[in-house]
Design a protein around this motif. Structure first.
Motif, PDB file in Angstrom:
ATOM      1  N   UNK A 196       0.817  -1.214   0.000  1.00 14.94           N
ATOM      2  CA  UNK A 196       0.000   0.000   0.000  1.00 14.94           C
ATOM      3  C   UNK A 196       0.852   1.267   0.000  1.00 14.94           C
ATOM      4  N   UNK A 197       1.972   1.248   0.706  1.00 14.40           N
ATOM      5  CA  UNK A 197       2.737   2.462   0.931  1.00 14.40           C
ATOM      6  C   UNK A 197       4.044   2.572   0.135  1.00 14.40           C
ATOM      7  N   UNK A 198       4.408   1.588  -0.662  1.00 15.12           N
ATOM      8  CA  UNK A 198       5.734   1.646  -1.278  1.00 15.12           C
ATOM      9  C   UNK A 198       5.865   2.689  -2.391  1.00 15.12           C
ATOM     10  N   UNK A 238       6.395   8.504   8.787  1.00 18.50           N
ATOM     11  CA  UNK A 238       4.989   8.107   8.711  1.00 18.50           C
ATOM     12  C   UNK A 238       4.843   6.892   7.791  1.00 18.50           C
ATOM     13  N   UNK A 239       5.768   6.752   6.866  1.00 14.96           N
ATOM     14  CA  UNK A 239       5.760   5.614   5.944  1.00 14.96           C
ATOM     15  C   UNK A 239       6.366   4.429   6.688  1.00 14.96           C
ATOM     16  N   UNK A 240       5.685   3.287   6.733  1.00 14.12           N
ATOM     17  CA  UNK A 240       6.244   2.138   7.436  1.00 14.12           C
ATOM     18  C   UNK A 240       7.643   1.784   6.909  1.00 14.12           C
ATOM     19  N   UNK A 241       8.516   1.388   7.821  1.00 14.62           N
ATOM     20  CA  UNK A 241       9.890   1.034   7.470  1.00 14.62           C
ATOM     21  C   UNK A 241       9.935   0.035   6.316  1.00 14.62           C
ATOM     22  N   UNK A 279      11.811   0.413   2.628  1.00 17.47           N
ATOM     23  CA  UNK A 279      12.783  -0.546   2.102  1.00 17.47           C
ATOM     24  C   UNK A 279      12.313  -1.060   0.744  1.00 17.47           C
ATOM     25  N   UNK A 280      11.049  -1.434   0.667  1.00 19.16           N
ATOM     26  CA  UNK A 280      10.497  -1.956  -0.577  1.00 19.16           C
ATOM     27  C   UNK A 280      10.568  -0.930  -1.702  1.00 19.16           C
ATOM     28  N   UNK A 281      10.410   0.341  -1.393  1.00 14.10           N
ATOM     29  CA  UNK A 281      10.479   1.387  -2.417  1.00 14.10           C
ATOM     30  C   UNK A 281      11.832   1.348  -3.127  1.00 14.10           C
ATOM     31  N   UNK A 282      12.902   1.191  -2.375  1.00  9.65           N
ATOM     32  CA  UNK A 282      14.238   1.125  -2.961  1.00  9.65           C
ATOM     33  C   UNK A 282      14.388  -0.151  -3.779  1.00  9.65           C
ATOM     34  N   UNK A 283      13.981  -1.267  -3.214  1.00  8.93           N
ATOM     35  CA  UNK A 283      14.113  -2.553  -3.905  1.00  8.93           C
ATOM     36  C   UNK A 283      13.281  -2.594  -5.185  1.00  8.93           C
ATOM     37  N   UNK A 284      12.085  -2.067  -5.126  1.00  9.75           N
ATOM     38  CA  UNK A 284      11.181  -2.091  -6.278  1.00  9.75           C
ATOM     39  C   UNK A 284      11.731  -1.267  -7.438  1.00  9.75           C
ATOM     40  N   UNK A 285      12.214  -0.073  -7.144  1.00  5.43           N
ATOM     41  CA  UNK A 285      12.757   0.774  -8.208  1.00  5.43           C
ATOM     42  C   UNK A 285      14.026   0.152  -8.772  1.00  5.43           C
ATOM     43  N   UNK A 286      14.883  -0.362  -7.903  1.00  7.22           N
ATOM     44  CA  UNK A 286      16.105  -1.003  -8.396  1.00  7.22           C
ATOM     45  C   UNK A 286      15.758  -2.141  -9.348  1.00  7.22           C
ATOM     46  N   UNK A 287      14.866  -3.015  -8.929  1.00  9.90           N
ATOM     47  CA  UNK A 287      14.498  -4.153  -9.768  1.00  9.90           C
ATOM     48  C   UNK A 287      13.864  -3.707 -11.084  1.00  9.90           C
ATOM     49  N   UNK A 288      13.001  -2.717 -11.026  1.00 11.18           N
ATOM     50  CA  UNK A 288      12.341  -2.238 -12.243  1.00 11.18           C
ATOM     51  C   UNK A 288      13.349  -1.694 -13.246  1.00 11.18           C
ATOM     52  N   UNK A 289      14.366  -0.999 -12.763  1.00 12.55           N
ATOM     53  CA  UNK A 289      15.358  -0.422 -13.667  1.00 12.55           C
ATOM     54  C   UNK A 289      16.409  -1.434 -14.117  1.00 12.55           C
ATOM     55  N   UNK A 290      16.820  -2.320 -13.210  1.00 12.66           N
ATOM     56  CA  UNK A 290      17.915  -3.241 -13.504  1.00 12.66           C
ATOM     57  C   UNK A 290      17.486  -4.485 -14.280  1.00 12.66           C
TER      58      UNK A 290
END
Length: 88
Positions: free
Chosen positions: A3-5, A22-25, A29-40
């Motif tokens: 929901x929050x990534x 305010x964004x859950x930890x 973390x998932x935000x970084x992983x998701x963008x990395x995976x999408x680009x790489x």
């Protein structure tokens, strides 16, 4: 996490425009992983990007899109991520 990534630490993300801690930890973390995976990763609509290209794009989001503290940890594991993605 799902929901929050797409929230951004500067509060300009979605769906709720929450910011910082305010964004859950886990979502930060998932935000970084998701963008990395999408680009790489190679996708049907794009080729795989090099580790350097991915890093340069993501670095622009440090402190605005991504949590700065967590981004520093991402930078520490970056060589391992690049090795893994280049082996695919």
């Amino acid at each position: 996490m799902a929901l929050y990534h797409h929230e951004r630490v500067d509060g300009t993300g979605y769906p709720q425009k929450i910011k910082g801690d305010e964004i859950p930890l886990e979502a930060r973390i998932l935000a970084i992983a998701d963008v990395y995976d999408a680009l790489a990763s190679k996708r049907v609509y794009k080729e795989q990007m090099s580790g350097e290209e991915v890093y340069n794009i993501m670095l622009k989001g440090k402190g605005t899109q991504f949590d700065s503290y967590l981004f520093e940890h991402f930078e520490k594991v970056r060589p391992k991520l690049e090795a893994y993605y280049s082996s695919l």
